[in-house]
Scaffold this motif. Structure first.
Motif, PDB file in Angstrom:
ATOM      1  N   GLN A 241       0.810  -1.223   0.000  1.00 36.65           N
ATOM      2  CA  GLN A 241       0.000   0.000   0.000  1.00 36.65           C
ATOM      3  C   GLN A 241       0.844   1.274   0.000  1.00 36.65           C
ATOM      4  OE1 GLN A 241      -2.558  -0.372   3.386  1.00 36.65           O
ATOM      5  NE2 GLN A 241      -3.938  -1.807   2.393  1.00 36.65           N
ATOM      6  N   ASN A 242       1.991   1.265   0.678  1.00 36.33           N
ATOM      7  CA  ASN A 242       2.799   2.466   0.838  1.00 36.33           C
ATOM      8  C   ASN A 242       4.156   2.304   0.158  1.00 36.33           C
ATOM      9  OD1 ASN A 242       0.877   3.848   2.548  1.00 36.33           O
ATOM     10  ND2 ASN A 242       1.426   2.363   4.129  1.00 36.33           N
ATOM     11  N   GLN A 243       4.783   3.432  -0.131  1.00 37.79           N
ATOM     12  CA  GLN A 243       6.045   3.429  -0.842  1.00 37.79           C
ATOM     13  C   GLN A 243       7.176   3.871   0.074  1.00 37.79           C
ATOM     14  OE1 GLN A 243       4.992   6.080  -4.111  1.00 37.79           O
ATOM     15  NE2 GLN A 243       4.786   4.340  -5.496  1.00 37.79           N
ATOM     16  N   ILE A 244       8.390   3.805  -0.438  1.00 33.39           N
ATOM     17  CA  ILE A 244       9.547   4.364   0.247  1.00 33.39           C
ATOM     18  C   ILE A 244      10.206   5.355  -0.704  1.00 33.39           C
ATOM     19  CG2 ILE A 244       9.950   2.365   1.733  1.00 33.39           C
ATOM     20  CD1 ILE A 244      12.150   1.487  -0.155  1.00 33.39           C
ATOM     21  N   THR A 245      10.880   6.343  -0.123  1.00 33.93           N
ATOM     22  CA  THR A 245      11.546   7.380  -0.921  1.00 33.93           C
ATOM     23  C   THR A 245      13.011   7.414  -0.550  1.00 33.93           C
ATOM     24  OG1 THR A 245       9.515   8.680  -1.004  1.00 33.93           O
ATOM     25  CG2 THR A 245      11.554   9.814  -1.536  1.00 33.93           C
ATOM     26  N   ILE A 246      13.882   7.382  -1.559  1.00 36.71           N
ATOM     27  CA  ILE A 246      15.336   7.425  -1.358  1.00 36.71           C
ATOM     28  C   ILE A 246      15.835   8.746  -1.918  1.00 36.71           C
ATOM     29  CG2 ILE A 246      17.521   6.249  -1.721  1.00 36.71           C
ATOM     30  CD1 ILE A 246      15.458   4.580  -0.219  1.00 36.71           C
ATOM     31  N   ASN A 247      16.336   9.619  -1.030  1.00 39.63           N
ATOM     32  CA  ASN A 247      16.840  10.941  -1.452  1.00 39.63           C
ATOM     33  C   ASN A 247      15.835  11.665  -2.340  1.00 39.63           C
ATOM     34  OD1 ASN A 247      19.238  10.707  -0.018  1.00 39.63           O
ATOM     35  ND2 ASN A 247      20.320   9.745  -1.726  1.00 39.63           N
ATOM     36  N   GLY A 248      14.547  11.596  -1.961  1.00 39.25           N
ATOM     37  CA  GLY A 248      13.504  12.309  -2.680  1.00 39.25           C
ATOM     38  C   GLY A 248      12.906  11.562  -3.852  1.00 39.25           C
ATOM     39  N   GLN A 249      13.418  10.381  -4.203  1.00 36.79           N
ATOM     40  CA  GLN A 249      12.899   9.602  -5.326  1.00 36.79           C
ATOM     41  C   GLN A 249      12.197   8.351  -4.815  1.00 36.79           C
ATOM     42  OE1 GLN A 249      13.079  10.599  -8.529  1.00 36.79           O
ATOM     43  NE2 GLN A 249      14.169  12.468  -7.901  1.00 36.79           N
ATOM     44  N   LYS A 250      11.013   8.071  -5.363  1.00 40.45           N
ATOM     45  CA  LYS A 250      10.274   6.880  -4.972  1.00 40.45           C
ATOM     46  C   LYS A 250      10.946   5.644  -5.569  1.00 40.45           C
ATOM     47  CE  LYS A 250       5.821   9.216  -4.493  1.00 40.45           C
ATOM     48  NZ  LYS A 250       4.416   9.291  -4.964  1.00 40.45           N
ATOM     49  N   GLU A 251      11.272   4.678  -4.727  1.00 45.64           N
ATOM     50  CA  GLU A 251      11.962   3.468  -5.161  1.00 45.64           C
ATOM     51  C   GLU A 251      11.318   2.246  -4.506  1.00 45.64           C
ATOM     52  OE1 GLU A 251      14.286   3.456  -7.337  1.00 45.64           O
ATOM     53  OE2 GLU A 251      15.140   5.478  -7.371  1.00 45.64           O
ATOM     54  N   ASP A 252      11.365   1.122  -5.210  1.00 51.05           N
ATOM     55  CA  ASP A 252      10.935  -0.147  -4.641  1.00 51.05           C
ATOM     56  C   ASP A 252      12.129  -1.023  -4.282  1.00 51.05           C
ATOM     57  OD1 ASP A 252       8.183   0.296  -4.726  1.00 51.05           O
ATOM     58  OD2 ASP A 252       8.071  -0.312  -6.824  1.00 51.05           O
ATOM     59  N   ASN A 253      13.279  -0.746  -4.919  1.00 44.16           N
ATOM     60  CA  ASN A 253      14.472  -1.556  -4.693  1.00 44.16           C
ATOM     61  C   ASN A 253      15.672  -0.687  -5.052  1.00 44.16           C
ATOM     62  OD1 ASN A 253      16.607  -3.414  -4.742  1.00 44.16           O
ATOM     63  ND2 ASN A 253      15.239  -5.075  -5.381  1.00 44.16           N
ATOM     64  N   ALA A 254      16.545  -0.421  -4.076  1.00 41.69           N
ATOM     65  CA  ALA A 254      17.657   0.482  -4.366  1.00 41.69           C
ATOM     66  C   ALA A 254      18.817   0.205  -3.422  1.00 41.69           C
ATOM     67  CB  ALA A 254      17.206   1.938  -4.230  1.00 41.69           C
ATOM     68  N   LEU A 255      20.030   0.489  -3.917  1.00 39.17           N
ATOM     69  CA  LEU A 255      21.222   0.442  -3.085  1.00 39.17           C
ATOM     70  C   LEU A 255      21.386   1.794  -2.397  1.00 39.17           C
ATOM     71  CD1 LEU A 255      23.762  -1.366  -5.469  1.00 39.17           C
ATOM     72  CD2 LEU A 255      22.687  -2.299  -3.412  1.00 39.17           C
ATOM     73  N   VAL A 256      21.727   1.765  -1.116  1.00 38.47           N
ATOM     74  CA  VAL A 256      21.911   2.998  -0.369  1.00 38.47           C
ATOM     75  C   VAL A 256      23.267   2.976   0.301  1.00 38.47           C
ATOM     76  CG1 VAL A 256      19.442   3.299   0.006  1.00 38.47           C
ATOM     77  CG2 VAL A 256      20.785   2.047   1.693  1.00 38.47           C
ATOM     78  N   GLY A 257      23.819   4.165   0.497  1.00 40.01           N
ATOM     79  CA  GLY A 257      25.112   4.270   1.139  1.00 40.01           C
ATOM     80  C   GLY A 257      25.124   5.345   2.193  1.00 40.01           C
ATOM     81  N   SER A 258      26.308   5.769   2.584  1.00 40.70           N
ATOM     82  CA  SER A 258      26.461   6.747   3.650  1.00 40.70           C
ATOM     83  C   SER A 258      25.744   8.049   3.291  1.00 40.70           C
ATOM     84  CB  SER A 258      27.946   7.019   3.901  1.00 40.70           C
ATOM     85  OG  SER A 258      28.115   7.956   4.941  1.00 40.70           O
ATOM     86  N   ASN A 259      25.044   8.634   4.287  1.00 43.14           N
ATOM     87  CA  ASN A 259      24.317   9.910   4.179  1.00 43.14           C
ATOM     88  C   ASN A 259      23.056   9.832   3.319  1.00 43.14           C
ATOM     89  OD1 ASN A 259      26.222  11.252   5.810  1.00 43.14           O
ATOM     90  ND2 ASN A 259      27.546  11.589   4.031  1.00 43.14           N
ATOM     91  N   THR A 260      22.652   8.631   2.913  1.00 41.89           N
ATOM     92  CA  THR A 260      21.395   8.484   2.187  1.00 41.89           C
ATOM     93  C   THR A 260      20.222   8.759   3.135  1.00 41.89           C
ATOM     94  OG1 THR A 260      22.357   6.831   0.723  1.00 41.89           O
ATOM     95  CG2 THR A 260      19.945   6.907   0.850  1.00 41.89           C
ATOM     96  N   ILE A 261      19.220   9.495   2.643  1.00 44.32           N
ATOM     97  CA  ILE A 261      18.012   9.781   3.420  1.00 44.32           C
ATOM     98  C   ILE A 261      16.897   8.875   2.912  1.00 44.32           C
ATOM     99  CG2 ILE A 261      16.334  11.510   4.126  1.00 44.32           C
ATOM    100  CD1 ILE A 261      19.148  11.984   5.182  1.00 44.32           C
ATOM    101  N   ILE A 262      16.370   8.055   3.816  1.00 41.82           N
ATOM    102  CA  ILE A 262      15.289   7.121   3.487  1.00 41.82           C
ATOM    103  C   ILE A 262      14.012   7.624   4.161  1.00 41.82           C
ATOM    104  CG2 ILE A 262      14.483   4.742   3.626  1.00 41.82           C
ATOM    105  CD1 ILE A 262      17.437   3.913   3.979  1.00 41.82           C
TER     106      ILE A 262
END
Length: 312
Positions: free
Chosen positions: A73-94
């Motif tokens: 039902q709900n999404q996640i946002t990685i650095n302001g972009q909606k993503e379903d599957n993503a690699l994240v690193g240091s200082n990434t905002i989820i």
């Protein structure tokens, strides 16, 4: 990806809560999979109504951290972009629900350090102390303590109340209660005598006031004024009669002015029959024949009668 072994050179990461009720809390990531959501079965529990019960899963890999959206039902946002599957690193905002999490890289995980500890372990506000704390555990402890205190309070209060209901009072308490009741009765009698409300004048004035109040509610302000005036003349200290006498006079004046305005409007529109009817109503409402308003209204009425005759 969760079945792959964690490499020796894997970097250590933390998640820091940037807003909401858990703002400032940091979680050390010590497993290969970290489940995030609102439900108690998650490794990281977010107190966020916009967060799904099972919202996201973080996988630890050689490349860093991989986050996967598991909510339907709900999404996640990685650095302001909606993503379903993503690699994240240091200082990434989820962004999960309305809660912002920041990824912090703290160094490399050596082979001597465990990789199967508490995934959502909370880091102390002073890292140099190295003492972990659990805010959820403290909250549950104080909540349970509060519930126990409330239950004890009501049990003790109920016991005291039942004692009183069962008549567990001494003879001295009952005597004091009787004396207090008698004293209150005497005060009421003395107060009525001092105000004169036991007199025949007050009773007669009260009867007039009741009749006047009925007329007041029916907007018959002339009759109300008559009864209120009678009540005041018989018993001058009747405060309610005085108050409603003033209000009735004000209401009657307003009604006279409204009716007179309607009569003048009909007169200007040369609707003399309707104007004459309104002028007669003003004269019935205003019985002060010596007032200038009464004399002016009477002359207007006579003029309308003459103009009506000319029309025929």
């Amino acid at each position: 990806m969760s079945n792959q072994p964690v490499p020796v050179s894997l970097h250590k990461f933390r998640l820091k809560v940037l807003n909401g009720p858990d703002k400032g809390v940091e979680y050390q990531l010590l497993r290969e999979q970290i489940h995030i959501g609102r439900g108690p079965e998650n490794d990281i529990i977010l107190d966020d109504p916009k967060c799904s019960r099972q919202h996201a899963t973080i996988y630890v890999s050689e490349s860093g951290l991989q986050i996967v959206n598991v909510s339907k039902q709900n999404q996640i946002t990685i650095n302001g972009q909606k993503e379903d599957n993503a690699l994240v690193g240091s200082n990434t905002i989820i962004l999960i629900g309305s809660t912002k999490l920041k990824v912090i890289e703290t160094g490399q995980l050596s082979s001597a350090e465990p990789r199967s500890g508490a995934v959502g372990e909370i880091i102390d506000d002073f890292p140099e102390i190295g003492k972990p704390k659990n805010n959820n555990s403290k909250f549950r402890f104080y909540a349970i303590l509060g519930v126990i205190s409330i239950i004890l309070y009501f049990l003790l209060s109920d016991s005291s109340t039942k004692d009183k209901e069962n008549g567990l009072r001494s003879d001295s308490d009952i005597e004091q209660s009787i004396d207090a009741i008698k004293q209150n009765q005497n005060e009421i009698i003395r107060s009525r005598q001092a105000s004169g409300k036991n007199s025949s004048e007050y009773k007669e004035a009260q009867a007039l006031f009741i009749q006047g109040f009925r007329d007041y509610r029916e907007k018959n302000y002339q009759r109300a004024i008559h009864y209120f005036s009678g009540a005041v003349s018989i018993y001058p200290n009747h405060s309610l009669a005085r108050r409603y006498l003033t209000q009735s006079q004000t209401k009657l004046d307003e009604l006279i002015q409204i009716t007179l305005l309607e009569a003048n409007r009909h007169y200007e529109q040369k609707m003399f029959t309707k104007a004459a009817a309104k002028y007669r109503q003003v004269l019935r409402l205003n019985r002060d024949q010596n007032s200038k308003l009464y004399r002016e209204t009477r002359e207007r009425l006579n003029e309308c009668i003459l103009l009506i005759k000319d029309q025929f």
